[in-house]
Design a protein around this motif. Structure first.
Motif: not given
Lengths: 176, 143
Positions: B5-14, B68-78, B126-129
């Motif tokens: 859940v924390a991973s999902q929340l982090a992605i949604f928050s960003i 961060g940089n939305a074009r460089r930060t990946t889901l794996l990073d988060i 950026a890709t996920l968005r």
């Protein structure tokens, strides 16, 4: 099918969107055009610079396939140039329409894309990809595919950023 | 696979912060959209802040911004910030250890693991968005 994966391994993603079939505006305007014979040496040099592996015969062969006589071109070979210097190659893309391989409907394959290191982050790669997508579309294709090494993070991010997703095929291989 | 859940929340928050880069967004704003407690979100934002992905602005009108940089930060990073064992698929564990059968099964599981990591490492924020605004996702939402 022959795929040039080395180009995908070291290419960096593009950044700004750029129209595919017309020069962009401003000082860094980019034009996309069909490759000509005189471009092949520059394409080969660019590839050697990026991959460290010169293979001039390979690029000439791909150029000849695009210019195959006696029928429709077998491939699509495009180059990106500064609009003001149409002879200077900033990057290139090569693709081909393939049909019924692996049980697939006809689709456009991109198997080489490379941009000069000093020209990256300016939308060159994106403009090339959009241009070949348009060429595939005009040929009646509704699908475009490529293959990228799993550990080639930047090319993978580039293609993902352009909207490509994992397709229905899994590449399998075996040591011989 | 299932993300914590924390991973999902982090992605949604960003994603929320990236969508409105000129506004400070509070955990209450995000919590209301995703139906999660502000306490839970605050812990997630704290981890993201330590990783340099968000910054907080205190005071009236304060909140969080993406740094961060939305074009460089990946889901794996988060995700790797929140999955304590690292992102790993199923494992054979100790059962049959040192047997050829367990080693063979391990080869298959590593193939799955490598594919998961390659996928998450290639999708940037950026890709996920972009993906969230595309027609197939919107159509799935509408159905």
């Amino acid at each position: 099918m022959k795929h040039v994966t080395t180009d995908h391994r070291k290419k960096r993603p593009g950044r700004a969107p750029a129209p595919a079939d017309a020069p962009t505006g401003g000082e860094s305007a980019i034009a996309i055009r069909a490759a000509e014979r005189r471009d092949v040496a520059e394409v080969s040099a660019l590839d050697a610079q990026v991959t460290g592996l010169p293979k001039p015969e390979h690029w000439m062969e791909l150029y000849r396939r695009q210019r195959s006589v006696g029928g429709a071109p077998a491939g699509i070979f495009l180059v990106a140039c500064p609009a003001a210097e149409p002879e200077r190659v900033l990057g290139f893309i090569i693709g081909e329409i393939r049909a019924w391989e692996f049980g697939s409907d006809p689709c456009g394959w991109v198997y080489a894309l490379s941009v000069r290191p000093e020209a990256r982050e300016r939308g060159v790669g994106e403009a090339l990809l959009q241009a070949i997508a348009e060429a595939f579309r005009k040929a009646g294709m509704d699908k475009m595919r490529t293959m990228v090494a799993r550990d080639a993070i930047l090319p993978m991010q580039f293609f993902r950023g352009e909207g490509l997703m994992a397709g229905p095929y899994i590449q399998l291989e075996k040591d011989l | 696979m299932k993300l914590q859940v924390a991973s999902q929340l982090a992605i949604f928050s960003i994603l929320e912060l990236v969508a409105e880069p000129n506004r400070q967004i509070t955990v209450a704003d995000i919590g209301a959209k995703y139906g999660i407690s502000t306490n839970h979100l605050a812990k997630v934002m704290n981890v993201l802040g330590r990783a340099g992905l968000v910054r907080s602005v205190r005071g009236a009108g304060g909140g969080f911004q993406f740094s961060g940089n939305a074009r460089r930060t990946t889901l794996l990073d988060i995700i790797e910030l929140f999955e304590p064992r690292g992102l790993r698929g199923p494992e054979t564990g100790e059962l049959g250890r040192h047997t050829a059968e367990a080693a063979a099964l391990g080869v298959v599981l590593r193939e799955i693991d490598d594919t998961v990591r390659a996928t998450l490492g290639s999708i940037t924020i950026a890709t996920l968005r972009d993906l969230a605004t595309r027609q197939p996702v919107q159509a799935a939402l509408a159905s």
